[in-house]
Design a protein around this motif. Structure first.
Motif, mmCIF file in Angstrom:
data_model
loop_
_atom_site.group_PDB
_atom_site.id
_atom_site.type_symbol
_atom_site.label_atom_id
_atom_site.label_comp_id
_atom_site.label_asym_id
_atom_site.label_seq_id
_atom_site.Cartn_x
_atom_site.Cartn_y
_atom_site.Cartn_z
ATOM 1 N N THR A 10 95.173 64.314 63.698
ATOM 2 C CA THR A 10 94.286 64.523 64.843
ATOM 3 C C THR A 10 92.856 64.241 64.417
ATOM 4 O O THR A 10 92.524 64.186 63.225
ATOM 5 C CB THR A 10 94.391 65.966 65.348
ATOM 6 O OG1 THR A 10 93.918 66.849 64.328
ATOM 7 C CG2 THR A 10 95.835 66.320 65.702
ATOM 8 N N LEU A 11 91.977 64.056 65.371
ATOM 9 C CA LEU A 11 90.575 63.789 65.076
ATOM 10 C C LEU A 11 89.947 64.959 64.329
ATOM 11 O O LEU A 11 89.138 64.765 63.415
ATOM 12 C CB LEU A 11 89.829 63.529 66.385
ATOM 13 C CG LEU A 11 88.332 63.228 66.257
ATOM 14 C CD1 LEU A 11 88.116 61.975 65.417
ATOM 15 C CD2 LEU A 11 87.709 63.054 67.651
ATOM 16 N N PHE A 12 90.346 66.165 64.670
ATOM 17 C CA PHE A 12 89.815 67.345 64.008
ATOM 18 C C PHE A 12 90.212 67.368 62.530
ATOM 19 O O PHE A 12 89.386 67.645 61.652
ATOM 20 C CB PHE A 12 90.325 68.604 64.721
ATOM 21 C CG PHE A 12 89.831 69.872 64.102
ATOM 22 C CD1 PHE A 12 88.504 70.264 64.234
ATOM 23 C CD2 PHE A 12 90.693 70.675 63.374
ATOM 24 C CE1 PHE A 12 88.055 71.428 63.659
ATOM 25 C CE2 PHE A 12 90.241 71.845 62.797
ATOM 26 C CZ PHE A 12 88.925 72.230 62.937
ATOM 27 N N GLU A 13 91.466 67.049 62.247
ATOM 28 C CA GLU A 13 91.927 67.016 60.863
ATOM 29 C C GLU A 13 91.219 65.930 60.060
ATOM 30 O O GLU A 13 90.879 66.116 58.884
ATOM 31 C CB GLU A 13 93.439 66.802 60.817
ATOM 32 C CG GLU A 13 94.244 67.973 61.371
ATOM 33 C CD GLU A 13 95.708 67.649 61.501
ATOM 34 O OE1 GLU A 13 96.522 68.587 61.466
ATOM 35 O OE2 GLU A 13 96.044 66.453 61.622
ATOM 36 N N LEU A 14 90.988 64.798 60.702
ATOM 37 C CA LEU A 14 90.307 63.702 60.028
ATOM 38 C C LEU A 14 88.856 64.074 59.692
ATOM 39 O O LEU A 14 88.356 63.756 58.604
ATOM 40 C CB LEU A 14 90.336 62.452 60.907
ATOM 41 C CG LEU A 14 89.782 61.165 60.290
ATOM 42 C CD1 LEU A 14 90.547 60.804 59.029
ATOM 43 C CD2 LEU A 14 89.831 60.023 61.298
ATOM 44 N N MET A 15 88.199 64.765 60.612
ATOM 45 C CA MET A 15 86.823 65.187 60.373
ATOM 46 C C MET A 15 86.751 66.191 59.213
ATOM 47 O O MET A 15 85.835 66.142 58.394
ATOM 48 C CB MET A 15 86.234 65.796 61.638
ATOM 49 C CG MET A 15 85.977 64.776 62.754
ATOM 50 S SD MET A 15 85.349 65.537 64.256
ATOM 51 C CE MET A 15 83.788 66.179 63.662
ATOM 52 N N ILE A 16 87.725 67.092 59.145
ATOM 53 C CA ILE A 16 87.755 68.051 58.046
ATOM 54 C C ILE A 16 87.947 67.339 56.710
ATOM 55 O O ILE A 16 87.273 67.642 55.715
ATOM 56 C CB ILE A 16 88.867 69.091 58.268
ATOM 57 C CG1 ILE A 16 88.516 70.000 59.459
ATOM 58 C CG2 ILE A 16 89.086 69.932 57.019
ATOM 59 C CD1 ILE A 16 89.595 71.001 59.795
ATOM 60 N N ALA A 17 88.849 66.365 56.669
ATOM 61 C CA ALA A 17 89.096 65.622 55.436
ATOM 62 C C ALA A 17 87.848 64.865 54.989
ATOM 63 O O ALA A 17 87.480 64.864 53.803
ATOM 64 C CB ALA A 17 90.267 64.663 55.637
#
Length: 223
Positions: A10-17
């Motif tokens: 998800t976009l949220f997971e990508l931003m965290i990474a």
């Protein structure tokens, strides 16, 4: 039939990474930069120390071969002159150890160390007594030579026979001081706040030159 979940990040997971990777790179780069700057600073300090130690060693060797000449100079002075203040410093004396001329038996040299208000260290040497032979000592051109590319701040204090300190020495009854206290600061004019100060005590192991000693050297003449 087995269902396969083909969903990606998800976009949220990508931003965290991305944020975590950025934090890691920031820490690594900061550590590398601090290490690099520390290494460069150590290298600069080492360069300044080597320059200061080299200049002090040359000066100490010449002072250890100081030759006062009170008994046969016209005005009774020893040839040892010291003037040191907050703006400049000058030291002049006679020695058997030149920096540039090849030392020869019986040769004496008038040398001068001087720092001007711009932090430049000038050196001069010229034959005082030469030998009338093919090995007559040579000297650099009759001009002051800058012997350090670094900025120099030089302060002297002379110890007299009573252990008293004085920033000047001229027209004294003693032929020369017993020792010199030397504070030599070397700095790079192109780099602010980069300096190294070396403090040392240089004994003046004077061996007076008399007319009798001079006569021992065949062909010795005064310049």
């Amino acid at each position: 039939m087995k269902h396969i979940d083909r969903r990606g990040f998800t976009l949220f997971e990508l931003m965290i990474a991305i944020t975590l990777v950025s934090l890691m790179l920031t820490v690594v780069y900061g550590t590398y930069r601090v290490t690099l700057l520390g290494s460069q600073q150590c290298q600069r300090q080492l360069t300044l120390y080597r320059e200061a130690a080299s200049l002090c060693e040359k000066l100490k060797v010449q002072l250890a071969a100081c030759q006062p000449i009170t008994d046969w100079s016209n005005n009774g002075e020893s040839g040892f002159v010291l003037e040191s203040n907050n703006r400049s410093a000058q030291l002049s004396f006679i020695t058997s150890q030149p920096l540039f001329s090849p030392p020869v038996i019986g040769g004496l040299y008038q040398v001068s160390w001087q720092v001007n208000t711009n932090g430049q260290l000038f050196y001069r040497e010229e034959p005082f007594i030469t030998l009338s032979s093919d090995n007559e000592p040579t000297s650099p051109p009759d001009k002051e030579i800058v012997i350090s590319q670094m900025g120099i701040d030089l302060k002297f204090e002379a110890y007299d026979t009573h252990g008293q300190l004085s920033p000047s020495w001229q027209d004294r009854t003693e032929s020369c001081p017993k020792a010199l206290s030397i504070d030599l600061t070397v700095y790079d004019p192109a780099i602010p706040d980069s300096s190294f100060t070396l403090h040392t005590l240089a004994p003046v192991l004077a061996s007076p030159v008399t007319r009798e000693r001079l006569a021992d050297h065949t062909g010795g003449t005064q310049k």
